[in-house]
Design a protein around this motif. Structure first.
Motif, PDB file in Angstrom:
ATOM      1  N   GLN A  18      34.279  46.053  54.503  1.00 12.94           N
ATOM      2  CA  GLN A  18      33.646  45.586  53.290  1.00 12.94           C
ATOM      3  C   GLN A  18      34.300  46.195  52.050  1.00 12.94           C
ATOM      4  OE1 GLN A  18      29.414  46.089  53.444  1.00 12.94           O
ATOM      5  NE2 GLN A  18      29.266  45.413  55.574  1.00 12.94           N
ATOM      6  N   PRO A  19      34.519  45.372  50.991  1.00 12.14           N
ATOM      7  CA  PRO A  19      35.122  45.866  49.761  1.00 12.14           C
ATOM      8  C   PRO A  19      34.149  46.727  48.965  1.00 12.14           C
ATOM      9  CG  PRO A  19      34.440  43.606  49.482  1.00 12.14           C
ATOM     10  CD  PRO A  19      34.215  43.939  50.930  1.00 12.14           C
ATOM     11  N   THR A  20      34.658  47.482  48.051  1.00 11.16           N
ATOM     12  CA  THR A  20      33.819  48.370  47.248  1.00 11.16           C
ATOM     13  C   THR A  20      34.123  48.192  45.762  1.00 11.16           C
ATOM     14  OG1 THR A  20      35.465  50.124  47.484  1.00 11.16           O
ATOM     15  CG2 THR A  20      33.665  50.102  49.079  1.00 11.16           C
ATOM     16  N   ILE A  21      34.389  46.960  45.323  1.00 13.51           N
ATOM     17  CA  ILE A  21      34.727  46.731  43.923  1.00 13.51           C
ATOM     18  C   ILE A  21      33.495  46.687  43.044  1.00 13.51           C
ATOM     19  CG2 ILE A  21      36.801  45.465  44.544  1.00 13.51           C
ATOM     20  CD1 ILE A  21      35.310  42.890  43.925  1.00 13.51           C
ATOM     21  N   PHE A  22      32.303  46.722  43.634  1.00 11.35           N
ATOM     22  CA  PHE A  22      31.060  46.637  42.893  1.00 11.35           C
ATOM     23  C   PHE A  22      30.038  47.506  43.610  1.00 11.35           C
ATOM     24  CE2 PHE A  22      27.476  44.013  41.035  1.00 11.35           C
ATOM     25  CZ  PHE A  22      27.769  44.327  39.714  1.00 11.35           C
ATOM     26  N   PRO A  23      29.170  48.232  42.886  1.00 16.08           N
ATOM     27  CA  PRO A  23      28.178  49.081  43.546  1.00 16.08           C
ATOM     28  C   PRO A  23      27.264  48.276  44.475  1.00 16.08           C
ATOM     29  CG  PRO A  23      28.305  49.575  41.207  1.00 16.08           C
ATOM     30  CD  PRO A  23      29.123  48.346  41.420  1.00 16.08           C
ATOM     31  N   ARG A  24      26.887  48.886  45.580  1.00 17.02           N
ATOM     32  CA  ARG A  24      26.029  48.194  46.546  1.00 17.02           C
ATOM     33  C   ARG A  24      24.704  47.771  45.922  1.00 17.02           C
ATOM     34  NH1 ARG A  24      24.522  45.020  49.080  1.00 17.02           N
ATOM     35  NH2 ARG A  24      24.147  44.769  51.297  1.00 17.02           N
ATOM     36  N   TYR A 272      42.891  41.615  31.169  1.00 15.26           N
ATOM     37  CA  TYR A 272      42.137  42.064  32.342  1.00 15.26           C
ATOM     38  C   TYR A 272      40.645  41.813  32.127  1.00 15.26           C
ATOM     39  CZ  TYR A 272      39.672  45.109  35.572  1.00 15.26           C
ATOM     40  OH  TYR A 272      38.805  45.596  36.513  1.00 15.26           O
ATOM     41  N   MET A 273      39.994  41.250  33.136  1.00 12.17           N
ATOM     42  CA  MET A 273      38.553  41.052  33.097  1.00 12.17           C
ATOM     43  C   MET A 273      37.935  41.770  34.279  1.00 12.17           C
ATOM     44  SD  MET A 273      37.857  37.141  31.883  1.00 12.17           S
ATOM     45  CE  MET A 273      38.925  36.411  33.122  1.00 12.17           C
ATOM     46  N   SER A 274      36.878  42.505  34.028  1.00 11.19           N
ATOM     47  CA  SER A 274      36.211  43.231  35.098  1.00 11.19           C
ATOM     48  C   SER A 274      35.597  42.233  36.074  1.00 11.19           C
ATOM     49  CB  SER A 274      35.124  44.136  34.525  1.00 11.19           C
ATOM     50  OG  SER A 274      34.070  43.354  33.979  1.00 11.19           O
ATOM     51  N   PRO A 275      35.377  42.635  37.323  1.00 11.90           N
ATOM     52  CA  PRO A 275      34.782  41.722  38.314  1.00 11.90           C
ATOM     53  C   PRO A 275      33.445  41.149  37.868  1.00 11.90           C
ATOM     54  CG  PRO A 275      35.695  43.643  39.404  1.00 11.90           C
ATOM     55  CD  PRO A 275      35.796  43.911  37.931  1.00 11.90           C
ATOM     56  N   LEU A 276      32.598  41.977  37.246  1.00 10.63           N
ATOM     57  CA  LEU A 276      31.295  41.487  36.817  1.00 10.63           C
ATOM     58  C   LEU A 276      31.438  40.452  35.706  1.00 10.63           C
ATOM     59  CD1 LEU A 276      28.245  41.610  36.988  1.00 10.63           C
ATOM     60  CD2 LEU A 276      28.268  43.505  35.350  1.00 10.63           C
ATOM     61  N   ALA A 277      32.331  40.714  34.735  1.00  2.27           N
ATOM     62  CA  ALA A 277      32.553  39.760  33.642  1.00  2.27           C
ATOM     63  C   ALA A 277      33.094  38.443  34.164  1.00  2.27           C
ATOM     64  CB  ALA A 277      33.511  40.355  32.613  1.00  2.27           C
TER      65      ALA A 277
END
Length: 343
Positions: A18-24, A272-277
């Motif tokens: 599982q990736p960890t690009i965003f908090p669980r 660059y754009m953050s994953p959430l954006a």
């Protein structure tokens, strides 16, 4: 620095992959919000479809576009929102690349169908209200031809990425799939620009023009009636104005973030754009099936009346509720202000 599109990797369903690009906890919040969105969307649109099918008086040429919108919104929820509820719960897109492409296609297709249903609906309302022979033109056959045009036109745009013009890929926090507008390529740039013109600029223009002319026509009609000594319904003018305002705001809330972010990628490929954006625009678009039925259906008195009958199995009607409310209002009038009727 380029976007995180290069990290659009599909993982096996194992904890170590599982990736960890965003908090669980972030995934859990997104899953919960999308769950609420899916519940309200399914209930609202299924109610619209069921009530329209049950009551023949609602199946007029104008409402056929609203029914079409509710069906496409329901499909977008089933193939889009419900999927991201599960994938966000897992914390990654565990369904594989093929399913990602299918989900991206379905969300794109049904989303554009819903958008163009609103656009044609606005245009037909303009024809009926502002054109002398508009009401005569709007027949059942014309309505079905409009529906056929919408589904065919939108299918062309939805299948284009399947044949190499842009693509469907993971986006943002890697739990949903859509058009790969983050991918830096000329194929994607040309598709994004063309889609921006045909599925945002043109619809916004048609909707804005149509409802603006409707409001102007209503205003002029009221002024003409007043000049002739008649009495106008100011409440109706205000109601229509508020309804149009909500329509335009809802449309922009749904599609403007998506359009802006897509065009930003084209204008500045190095940004660059953050994953959430990168995730938020499509999640805003997924909220449209919730408020579309409320704005376009439940503000319609005839539909509300049928909906009350449907939900109460015919034991109660909207007119009954209004009469009960009126009787309560009469009862609470102080006695000293009451005047006995003349005999």
């Amino acid at each position: 620095m380029s976007s995180n599109s290069s990290s659009a990797t599909f993982y096996n369903d194992t904890p170590t992959a599982q990736p960890t690009i965003f908090p669980r906890s972030g995934y859990s919040i997104l899953s919960f919000l999308m769950f609420l969105n899916a519940i309200f969307s399914i209930i609202n649109n299924m109610l619209v479809i069921a009530v329209t099918i049950k009551y023949p008086q609602l199946r007029n040429p104008m409402n056929v576009f609203i029914l079409n919108m509710s069906f496409s919104d329901l499909m977008m929820t089933l193939f889009g929102t419900t999927i991201v509820v599960s994938t966000n719960y897992h914390g990654y897109f565990y369904l594989g690349e093929t399913f990602c492409v299918l989900q991206g296609f379905a969300v794109n297709y049904f989303g554009i169908v819903s958008l163009w249903s609103l656009t044609i609906l606005a245009y037909e309302r303009y024809n009926v209200v502002c054109q002398p022979i508009g009401a005569l033109k709007l027949s059942t056959v014309r309505g079905y031809r409009g529906i056929a045009f919408i589904w065919t036109f939108c299918l062309i745009w939805a299948i284009a990425p399947l044949f190499g013009w842009s693509s469907y890929a993971l986006e943002g926090v890697q739990t949903s799939c859509s058009i790969g507008w983050q991918v830096r390529s000329w194929s994607n740039y040309s598709y994004t620009i063309t889609l921006f013109l045909t599925c945002f600029i043109i619809p916004v223009g048609i909707i804005g023009m149509s409802y603006s002319k409707i409001l102007i026509s209503l205003y002029k009609l009221n002024r003409k009636i007043e000049e002739q000594g008649g009495k106008t319904s100011r409440e109706e003018e205000i109601r229509v104005s508020v309804m149009v305002l909500f329509m335009v705001i809802a449309f922009l809330v749904c599609w403007l973030p998506y359009a802006i972010f897509a065009m930003i990628v084209v204008i500045d490929p190095t940004l660059y754009m953050s994953p959430l954006a990168a995730t938020l625009p499509t999640y805003f678009a997924k909220t449209s099936p919730v408020y579309n039925p409320i704005i376009y259906i439940f503000l319609n008195k005839e539909f509300r009346s049928c909906a009350v009958k449907f939900l109460t199995c015919g034991h109660m009607s909207l007119s009954t509720l209004e009469e009960d409310t009126a009787s309560v209002e009469i009862v609470v009038i102080p006695k000293e202000n009451q005047v006995a009727p003349s005999q």
